[in-house]
Scaffold this motif. Structure first.
Motif, PDB file in Angstrom:
ATOM      1  N   MET A 180      -5.496  -7.187 -32.054  1.00  0.00           N
ATOM      2  CA  MET A 180      -4.607  -8.244 -31.556  1.00  0.00           C
ATOM      3  C   MET A 180      -3.775  -7.735 -30.390  1.00  0.00           C
ATOM      4  O   MET A 180      -3.687  -8.385 -29.334  1.00  0.00           O
ATOM      5  CB  MET A 180      -3.704  -8.709 -32.690  1.00  0.00           C
ATOM      6  CG  MET A 180      -2.515  -9.540 -32.282  1.00  0.00           C
ATOM      7  SD  MET A 180      -1.413  -9.805 -33.707  1.00  0.00           S
ATOM      8  CE  MET A 180      -0.054 -10.654 -32.905  1.00  0.00           C
ATOM      9  N   ALA A 181      -3.150  -6.584 -30.570  1.00  0.00           N
ATOM     10  CA  ALA A 181      -2.303  -6.019 -29.512  1.00  0.00           C
ATOM     11  C   ALA A 181      -3.111  -5.755 -28.248  1.00  0.00           C
ATOM     12  O   ALA A 181      -2.668  -6.061 -27.129  1.00  0.00           O
ATOM     13  CB  ALA A 181      -1.637  -4.740 -30.003  1.00  0.00           C
ATOM     14  N   SER A 182      -4.302  -5.189 -28.410  1.00  0.00           N
ATOM     15  CA  SER A 182      -5.155  -4.900 -27.255  1.00  0.00           C
ATOM     16  C   SER A 182      -5.521  -6.171 -26.504  1.00  0.00           C
ATOM     17  O   SER A 182      -5.479  -6.217 -25.259  1.00  0.00           O
ATOM     18  CB  SER A 182      -6.418  -4.175 -27.735  1.00  0.00           C
ATOM     19  OG  SER A 182      -7.292  -3.921 -26.663  1.00  0.00           O
ATOM     20  N   ASN A 183      -5.861  -7.223 -27.238  1.00  0.00           N
ATOM     21  CA  ASN A 183      -6.242  -8.482 -26.598  1.00  0.00           C
ATOM     22  C   ASN A 183      -5.065  -9.144 -25.899  1.00  0.00           C
ATOM     23  O   ASN A 183      -5.211  -9.704 -24.803  1.00  0.00           O
ATOM     24  CB  ASN A 183      -6.842  -9.428 -27.644  1.00  0.00           C
ATOM     25  CG  ASN A 183      -8.176  -8.935 -28.176  1.00  0.00           C
ATOM     26  OD1 ASN A 183      -8.752  -7.994 -27.652  1.00  0.00           O
ATOM     27  ND2 ASN A 183      -8.647  -9.556 -29.241  1.00  0.00           N
ATOM     28  N   LEU A 184      -3.895  -9.082 -26.517  1.00  0.00           N
ATOM     29  CA  LEU A 184      -2.709  -9.650 -25.884  1.00  0.00           C
ATOM     30  C   LEU A 184      -2.411  -8.955 -24.558  1.00  0.00           C
ATOM     31  O   LEU A 184      -2.126  -9.607 -23.546  1.00  0.00           O
ATOM     32  CB  LEU A 184      -1.502  -9.530 -26.817  1.00  0.00           C
ATOM     33  CG  LEU A 184      -1.456 -10.474 -28.018  1.00  0.00           C
ATOM     34  CD1 LEU A 184      -0.355 -10.060 -28.983  1.00  0.00           C
ATOM     35  CD2 LEU A 184      -1.249 -11.920 -27.575  1.00  0.00           C
TER      36      LEU A 184
END
Length: 200
Positions: A180-184
């Motif tokens: 999630m963090a990487s995609n954000l």
């Protein structure tokens, strides 16, 4: 790049928040991407009911609003209660409604070119419903919602131990939180380089 994590737990500080513990996984991953992260536990603040940015004397929402418009990434973290987002999360969305009529210097809604994701915990099922409700509302307000920009943990179906009371399922939730963090960050950087244009 800046991120704000808004924790919509019903528990006031310093009481332990299961939602905060899972959100920490996302915070750590964002910080590894060199993102400056600020955290807010809304229940600790005097957030008045309403749909404007400032509901008058004593209202502490304006400072939260300032954090929102000053951040490229928003993470909303909420527990699940009776299969729904917390009442604190609902109040947050109602106050964010004002952002629909607020524009940046180019005439775009202020939430444009910002990304958002959701963290959900609960000792019962309902996480996907909560993710859908919050993601849909944030999309209406103008945020971009990247693919797989969420993580959750629940002990469902039916009631059971809370996140802090068991290790079951933590590995999956943490792996999903890091993704999630990487995609954000990836989508926030793409929007920074190629922003959504004003629509006129």
């Amino acid at each position: 790049m800046r991120a704000v994590v808004v924790n919509c737990t019903l528990k006031g500080s310093p009481e332990q928040s299961n939602t905060d513990q899972l959100a920490q996984v996302v915070v750590d991953a964002l910080q590894r991407e060199k993102v400056d992260v600020e955290r807010v536990r809304l229940v600790d603040l005097a957030i008045r009911p309403g749909v404007t940015t400032d509901e008058g004397e004593g209202d502490e929402w304006p400072a939260v609003h300032e954090l929102l418009v000053g951040s490229e990434i928003l993470v909303v973290a909420t527990p699940t209660w009776v299969g729904r987002p917390s009442s604190v999360a609902q109040r947050m969305l109602e106050r964010m409604d004002a952002m629909l009529s607020e524009t940046d210097d180019d005439g775009r809604p202020v939430a444009y070119n910002r990304v958002a994701g959701v963290v959900v915990t609960g000792n019962e099922d309902g996480a996907h419903h909560v993710i859908s409700e919050i993601s849909g509302a944030l999309g209406d307000i103008g945020y971009t919602i990247p693919g797989q920009s969420w993580t959750y943990w629940n002990k469902g179906p039916g009631p059971g131990p809370s996140y802090s009371e068991t290790d079951e399922g933590h590995d999956w939730s943490a792996k999903t939180g890091r993704a999630m963090a990487s995609n954000l960050v990836a989508v926030a950087r793409a929007l920074e380089a190629h922003p959504i244009p004003p629509t006129g």
